[in-house]
Design an enzyme around this catalytic site. Structure first.
Site, PDB file in Angstrom:
ATOM      1  N   LYS A  13       0.628  -1.207  -0.312  1.00 35.65           N
ATOM      2  CA  LYS A  13       0.301  -0.159   0.135  1.00 35.65           C
ATOM      3  C   LYS A  13       1.284   1.219  -0.100  1.00 35.65           C
ATOM      4  CE  LYS A  13      -2.169  -0.579   3.956  1.00 35.65           C
ATOM      5  NZ  LYS A  13      -1.423  -2.313   3.789  1.00 35.65           N
ATOM      6  N   ARG A  88      -9.855   0.770   8.418  1.00 41.22           N
ATOM      7  CA  ARG A  88      -9.124  -0.607   8.769  1.00 41.22           C
ATOM      8  C   ARG A  88     -10.319  -1.409   9.528  1.00 41.22           C
ATOM      9  NH1 ARG A  88      -3.744   0.825   8.165  1.00 41.22           N
ATOM     10  NH2 ARG A  88      -2.274  -2.299   9.132  1.00 41.22           N
ATOM     11  N   ARG A 127      12.077  -5.427   5.507  1.00 42.21           N
ATOM     12  CA  ARG A 127      11.830  -4.560   5.515  1.00 42.21           C
ATOM     13  C   ARG A 127      12.378  -2.888   5.969  1.00 42.21           C
ATOM     14  NH1 ARG A 127       6.088  -2.125   5.577  1.00 42.21           N
ATOM     15  NH2 ARG A 127       5.842  -3.058   7.810  1.00 42.21           N
ATOM     16  N   ARG A 161      11.321  -1.453  11.313  1.00 45.52           N
ATOM     17  CA  ARG A 161       9.765  -1.041  12.204  1.00 45.52           C
ATOM     18  C   ARG A 161       9.613  -2.155  13.290  1.00 45.52           C
ATOM     19  NH1 ARG A 161       5.025  -0.056   8.533  1.00 45.52           N
ATOM     20  NH2 ARG A 161       3.391  -1.061   8.997  1.00 45.52           N
ATOM     21  N   ARG A 172      -0.751  -8.833  13.303  1.00 45.05           N
ATOM     22  CA  ARG A 172      -1.371  -7.861  12.261  1.00 45.05           C
ATOM     23  C   ARG A 172      -1.976  -8.561  11.516  1.00 45.05           C
ATOM     24  NH1 ARG A 172       4.037  -5.758  10.525  1.00 45.05           N
ATOM     25  NH2 ARG A 172       2.875  -4.523   9.022  1.00 45.05           N
TER      26      ARG A 172
HETATM   27  P1  AP5 Z   1       4.885  -1.495   1.764  1.00 45.73           P
HETATM   28  O1  AP5 Z   1       4.636  -0.824   0.481  1.00 45.73           O
HETATM   29  O2  AP5 Z   1       4.972  -0.916   2.956  1.00 45.73           O
HETATM   30  O3  AP5 Z   1       3.231  -2.410   2.741  1.00 45.73           O
HETATM   31  P2  AP5 Z   1       1.934  -2.032   3.229  1.00 45.73           P
HETATM   32  O4  AP5 Z   1       0.684  -2.640   2.601  1.00 45.73           O
HETATM   33  O5  AP5 Z   1       2.428  -0.655   3.271  1.00 45.73           O
HETATM   34  O6  AP5 Z   1       2.639  -2.360   4.607  1.00 45.73           O
HETATM   35  P3  AP5 Z   1       2.839  -1.761   5.755  1.00 45.73           P
HETATM   36  O7  AP5 Z   1       3.383  -2.870   6.771  1.00 45.73           O
HETATM   37  O8  AP5 Z   1       2.770  -0.109   6.241  1.00 45.73           O
HETATM   38  O9  AP5 Z   1       0.844  -1.558   6.148  1.00 45.73           O
HETATM   39  P4  AP5 Z   1       0.806  -1.835   7.261  1.00 45.73           P
HETATM   40  O10 AP5 Z   1      -0.690  -1.621   6.923  1.00 45.73           O
HETATM   41  O11 AP5 Z   1       0.070  -2.830   8.364  1.00 45.73           O
HETATM   42  O12 AP5 Z   1       1.088  -0.620   8.510  1.00 45.73           O
HETATM   43  P5  AP5 Z   1       0.452   0.956   8.446  1.00 45.73           P
HETATM   44  O13 AP5 Z   1       1.565   1.489   8.686  1.00 45.73           O
HETATM   45  O14 AP5 Z   1      -0.822   1.015   7.897  1.00 45.73           O
HETATM   46  O15 AP5 Z   1       5.787  -2.748   1.498  1.00 45.73           O
HETATM   47  C1  AP5 Z   1       6.181  -4.051   2.462  1.00 45.73           C
HETATM   48  C2  AP5 Z   1       7.968  -4.683   1.621  1.00 45.73           C
HETATM   49  O16 AP5 Z   1       7.726  -5.132   0.435  1.00 45.73           O
HETATM   50  C3  AP5 Z   1       8.983  -3.049   1.646  1.00 45.73           C
HETATM   51  O17 AP5 Z   1      10.095  -3.355   2.023  1.00 45.73           O
HETATM   52  C4  AP5 Z   1       8.699  -3.363  -0.082  1.00 45.73           C
HETATM   53  O18 AP5 Z   1       9.472  -2.632  -0.192  1.00 45.73           O
HETATM   54  C5  AP5 Z   1       8.310  -4.316  -0.637  1.00 45.73           C
HETATM   55  N1  AP5 Z   1       7.373  -4.518  -1.582  1.00 45.73           N
HETATM   56  C6  AP5 Z   1       6.400  -3.394  -2.463  1.00 45.73           C
HETATM   57  N2  AP5 Z   1       5.712  -4.025  -3.108  1.00 45.73           N
HETATM   58  C7  AP5 Z   1       6.555  -5.393  -3.392  1.00 45.73           C
HETATM   59  C8  AP5 Z   1       6.094  -5.605  -4.784  1.00 45.73           C
HETATM   60  N3  AP5 Z   1       4.759  -6.177  -5.169  1.00 45.73           N
HETATM   61  N4  AP5 Z   1       6.902  -7.079  -4.613  1.00 45.73           N
HETATM   62  C9  AP5 Z   1       7.992  -7.293  -3.623  1.00 45.73           C
HETATM   63  N5  AP5 Z   1       8.363  -6.469  -3.236  1.00 45.73           N
HETATM   64  C10 AP5 Z   1       7.419  -5.650  -2.659  1.00 45.73           C
HETATM   65  O19 AP5 Z   1      -0.015   0.853  10.201  1.00 45.73           O
HETATM   66  C11 AP5 Z   1       0.495   0.256  11.218  1.00 45.73           C
HETATM   67  C12 AP5 Z   1       0.350   0.623  12.533  1.00 45.73           C
HETATM   68  O20 AP5 Z   1      -0.587   1.650  12.955  1.00 45.73           O
HETATM   69  C13 AP5 Z   1      -0.741  -0.506  12.664  1.00 45.73           C
HETATM   70  O21 AP5 Z   1      -0.851  -2.226  12.295  1.00 45.73           O
HETATM   71  C14 AP5 Z   1      -2.196   0.000  14.207  1.00 45.73           C
HETATM   72  O22 AP5 Z   1      -1.169  -0.121  15.124  1.00 45.73           O
HETATM   73  C15 AP5 Z   1      -1.954   1.231  13.352  1.00 45.73           C
HETATM   74  N6  AP5 Z   1      -2.434   2.071  12.549  1.00 45.73           N
HETATM   75  C16 AP5 Z   1      -2.820   2.470  11.577  1.00 45.73           C
HETATM   76  N7  AP5 Z   1      -3.939   3.049  10.886  1.00 45.73           N
HETATM   77  C17 AP5 Z   1      -4.660   2.084  12.139  1.00 45.73           C
HETATM   78  C18 AP5 Z   1      -6.041   2.682  11.569  1.00 45.73           C
HETATM   79  N8  AP5 Z   1      -6.603   2.906  10.367  1.00 45.73           N
HETATM   80  N9  AP5 Z   1      -6.560   2.079  12.707  1.00 45.73           N
HETATM   81  C19 AP5 Z   1      -6.513   1.558  13.826  1.00 45.73           C
HETATM   82  N10 AP5 Z   1      -4.730   1.191  13.849  1.00 45.73           N
HETATM   83  C20 AP5 Z   1      -4.145   2.420  12.441  1.00 45.73           C
END
Ligand code: AP5
Length: 220
Positions: A13, A88, A127, A161, A172
């Site tokens: 994402k 979410r 990552r 992270r 997660r």
């Molecule tokens: P990346 O692009 O970072 O993937 P992502 O989907 O953004 O992964 P996240 O881990 O950031 O998602 P998340 O939803 O768990 O975390 P968030 O920060 O939103 O890619 C991942 C890796 O893969 C990278 O190394 C990249 O280079 C590689 N990659 C990407 N695409 C690829 C491909 N096609 N092929 C190969 N490699 C690839 O949330 C974190 C925490 O915040 C949550 O757990 C929660 O505690 C809190 N939080 C955030 N939003 C909310 C909400 N709305 N409600 C409640 N709590 C929330």
């Protein structure tokens, strides 16, 4: 263009939101990045959410909805927004609909990144990201051009992270299946849910998303 990128942890994402932001000018609104900025600043909110995030749980709907309301109502920009990590829960999706209706705005598309969970474990365990600008990398599949230096901003503050530890990653995924995946039928009923193959390489995923968005743009 108002867009949601939806998918489990590691589905790409953040990677795709940054690319789509550059191509279309819509602002990336990433709740995870906003919360990590609160933690880094040492704010009261950051202190409240730090442990929850490190363990892989969800921050409460009230906190998140207040955080996103300020951005959507304010600085989202004339070219719209790309939501990354929000909504979410079904309660967050319903709150978003109310916010948009209040602003006489609507979603153009909700794009689900479809991925294989085993591959995600590999993505998350490799990552790292730039603490300065948020650019995301992977040790094997997407390293920086110069070791230890961010391609985008030149910073050497590259970090892993805390919620990419295996126990937190397991939580997660459970949270995604239990609380976030139920959003998919919510948007399918609205007729705006689209899917792309998130297992393809990064450029190909961007190409698929662009093809979808260009089709929507042409039709409107
Ligand atoms: P990346 O692009 O970072 O993937 P992502 O989907 O953004 O992964 P996240 O881990 O950031 O998602 P998340 O939803 O768990 O975390 P968030 O920060 O939103 O890619 C991942 C890796 O893969 C990278 O190394 C990249 O280079 C590689 N990659 C990407 N695409 C690829 C491909 N096609 N092929 C190969 N490699 C690839 O949330 C974190 C925490 O915040 C949550 O757990 C929660 O505690 C809190 N939080 C955030 N939003 C909310 C909400 N709305 N409600 C409640 N709590 C929330």
């Amino acid at each position: 263009m108002n867009l949601i990128l939806l998918g489990p942890p590691g589905s790409g994402k953040g990677t795709q939101a940054k690319r789509i932001e550059q191509i279309y000018g819509a602002a990336q609104l990433a709740t995870g990045d906003m919360l990590r900025a609160e933690i880094a600043s040492g704010s009261a909110l950051g202190q409240r959410v730090k442990g929850i995030m490190a363990a892989g749980g969800l921050v409460s709907d009230d906190i998140i909805i207040a955080l996103i309301r300020g951005r959507i109502g304010g600085s989202a920009g004339a070219d719209g927004f790309i939501l990354d990590g929000f909504p979410r829960t079904v309660a967050q999706a319903e709150a978003l609909d109310r916010m948009l209706a209040g602003n006489h705005a609507a979603l153009d598309a909700v794009i689900e990144l479809e991925v294989d969970e085993a591959a995600l474990i590999d993505r998350l365990s490799g990552r790292f990201s730039c603490q300065n600008c948020g650019a995301s990398y992977h040790q094997r599949t997407h390293p920086t051009r110069v070791e230890g230096v961010c391609d985008d901003c030149g910073s050497t503050e590259l970090i892993c992270r805390p919620d990419d530890r295996p126990e937190a990653v397991r939580t997660r995924f459970e949270v995604y299946h239990g609380q976030t995946a139920p959003i998919l039928p919510f948007y399918r009923r609205q007729g705006i849910l689209q899917s792309v193959d998130g297992m393809a390489d990064i450029d190909e995923v961007t190409r698929q998303i662009r093809a979808l968005l260009d089709r929507i743009h042409t039709a409107s």
